[in-house]
Write an enzyme that holds these catalytic residues in place. Structure first.
Site, PDB file in Angstrom:
ATOM      1  N   HIS A  47       0.942  -1.034  -0.021  1.00  8.84           N
ATOM      2  CA  HIS A  47      -0.179   0.001  -0.012  1.00  8.84           C
ATOM      3  C   HIS A  47       1.042   1.220   0.098  1.00  8.84           C
ATOM      4  O   HIS A  47       1.875   1.205   0.532  1.00  8.84           O
ATOM      5  CB  HIS A  47      -0.746   0.072   1.183  1.00  8.84           C
ATOM      6  CG  HIS A  47      -1.776  -1.333   1.494  1.00  8.84           C
ATOM      7  ND1 HIS A  47      -3.014  -1.139   1.524  1.00  8.84           N
ATOM      8  CD2 HIS A  47      -1.254  -2.335   1.994  1.00  8.84           C
ATOM      9  CE1 HIS A  47      -3.583  -2.353   1.680  1.00  8.84           C
ATOM     10  NE2 HIS A  47      -2.426  -2.905   2.073  1.00  8.84           N
ATOM     11  N   THR A  49       0.339   5.176   1.853  1.00  7.05           N
ATOM     12  CA  THR A  49      -0.543   5.871   2.958  1.00  7.05           C
ATOM     13  C   THR A  49      -1.254   6.853   2.455  1.00  7.05           C
ATOM     14  O   THR A  49      -2.355   7.195   3.266  1.00  7.05           O
ATOM     15  CB  THR A  49       0.429   6.025   4.192  1.00  7.05           C
ATOM     16  OG1 THR A  49       1.470   7.012   3.548  1.00  7.05           O
ATOM     17  CG2 THR A  49       1.400   5.053   4.739  1.00  7.05           C
ATOM     18  N   GLU A 112       2.485  -1.088   4.575  1.00  9.49           N
ATOM     19  CA  GLU A 112       2.240   0.302   4.209  1.00  9.49           C
ATOM     20  C   GLU A 112       3.441   1.020   3.925  1.00  9.49           C
ATOM     21  O   GLU A 112       4.510   0.827   4.629  1.00  9.49           O
ATOM     22  CB  GLU A 112       1.465   1.181   5.302  1.00  9.49           C
ATOM     23  CG  GLU A 112      -0.030   0.841   5.465  1.00  9.49           C
ATOM     24  CD  GLU A 112      -0.789   1.493   4.443  1.00  9.49           C
ATOM     25  OE1 GLU A 112      -0.547   2.088   3.431  1.00  9.49           O
ATOM     26  OE2 GLU A 112      -2.093   1.168   4.433  1.00  9.49           O
ATOM     27  N   HIS A 150      -2.748  -3.322  -3.369  1.00  7.53           N
ATOM     28  CA  HIS A 150      -4.114  -3.053  -2.660  1.00  7.53           C
ATOM     29  C   HIS A 150      -4.983  -2.845  -3.989  1.00  7.53           C
ATOM     30  O   HIS A 150      -6.009  -3.285  -4.028  1.00  7.53           O
ATOM     31  CB  HIS A 150      -4.196  -1.905  -1.844  1.00  7.53           C
ATOM     32  CG  HIS A 150      -5.301  -1.646  -0.960  1.00  7.53           C
ATOM     33  ND1 HIS A 150      -5.695  -0.667  -0.426  1.00  7.53           N
ATOM     34  CD2 HIS A 150      -6.447  -2.669  -0.895  1.00  7.53           C
ATOM     35  CE1 HIS A 150      -6.569  -1.107   0.384  1.00  7.53           C
ATOM     36  NE2 HIS A 150      -7.089  -2.251   0.240  1.00  7.53           N
ATOM     37  N   ASP A 160      -3.688   2.022  -4.874  1.00  6.51           N
ATOM     38  CA  ASP A 160      -2.416   2.176  -4.287  1.00  6.51           C
ATOM     39  C   ASP A 160      -1.794   0.774  -4.304  1.00  6.51           C
ATOM     40  O   ASP A 160      -2.248  -0.060  -4.220  1.00  6.51           O
ATOM     41  CB  ASP A 160      -2.431   2.735  -2.730  1.00  6.51           C
ATOM     42  CG  ASP A 160      -3.263   2.066  -1.882  1.00  6.51           C
ATOM     43  OD1 ASP A 160      -4.098   1.395  -2.167  1.00  6.51           O
ATOM     44  OD2 ASP A 160      -2.669   1.154  -0.896  1.00  6.51           O
TER      45      ASP A 160
HETATM   46 ZN   LIG Z   1      -4.004   0.597   0.620  1.00  5.50          ZN
END
Ligand SMILES: [Zn+2]
Length: 245
Positions: A47, A49, A112, A150, A160
């Site tokens: 991901h 953020t 992340e 993601h 993302d």
């Molecule tokens: Zn995400």
């Protein structure tokens, strides 16, 4: 003596077994087996953020009101922060699909990357990610192909990490699938939606899945023709099938 130990072991197992329960009219009883260990993740989801700083991202990821988390957060300077134990289910994917699995949070590690979504990913951050992936994937024996975004698992809902993410560089280290030109010509009858589904993408939302596939695998390649999209999907499918990544 040996039989006494056996009796004690059986008695102990009986003590720890939950009481029988009823499923409607069908009874269910426990016979506790000692042959098990902890469930293990088999997918890594990356991901960004969308935040400006690591501290800003941390506020969101540890707030009890926000109901979101990840196993790891990596700063632009390469600092790795762990937020959830790997054996536990972090809340990073939400509504998702990958290869028919609709509960990605239960089967994945979420990472992340602190990035605002429009900036290049920092060199130190990618270096730290490669070290973390090497550690996580070898400990859990996760196949190299099972590093996804993601956007891949939540097409149409998430975008993302951004098109600036260096997927090719990760694939060079064995993390995630990647195909470079020249691409093999796909069979004429190849169906893009079915090929993407074979890679893991949801066939329920074919256009959203196509966009996620292009974001991940065609970022920076410009507009692709239909034949080029099929060739790219076909190449990735072959790599995944052969387990060469
Ligand atoms: Zn995400």
């Amino acid at each position: 003596m040996r039989s006494l130990i056996l009796i004690l072991a059986v008695a102990l197992a009986a003590c720890t077994s939950p009481a029988p329960r009823s499923l409607g009219g069908t009874s269910l009883r426990w016979e506790a087996s000692p042959n098990f260990d902890a469930r293990r993740p088999n997918l890594v989801v990356l991901h960004h953020t969308s935040d400006r700083t690591l501290d800003e991202a941390l506020i969101t990821l540890i707030s009890p009101w926000r109901k979101v988390s990840a196993h790891y957060l990596i700063g632009r300077d390469g600092e790795i922060v762990q937020l959830v134990a790997e054996k536990d289910r972090a809340w990073h994917a939400g509504a998702s699909w990958w290869g028919g699995n609709t509960d990605i949070n239960s089967s994945s590690i979420g990472i992340e990357l602190d990035n605002n979504g429009i900036e290049p990913f920092a060199e130190a951050q990618i270096g730290a990610l490669l070290v973390l992936l090497s550690d996580v994937m070898s400990r859990h024996n996760i196949p190299g192909a099972n590093v996804v975004s993601h956007a891949d698992v939540s097409p149409g809902r998430k975008v993302d990490p951004s098109a600036l993410f260096p997927w090719r560089r990760l694939a060079e280290q064995g993390f995630g699938l990647w195909c470079d030109a020249p691409l093999p010509l796909a069979p004429e009858a190849l169906d893009l939606t079915l090929t993407l589904a074979a890679l893991g993408y949801s066939p329920i939302t074919p256009e959203a899945s196509r966009q996620a596939f292009l974001l991940h695998h065609a970022g920076g390649r410009g507009i692709l023709s239909d034949a080029e999209e099929k060739a790219l999907a076909y190449c990735l499918f072959n790599k995944k099938s052969l387990g060469t990544e």
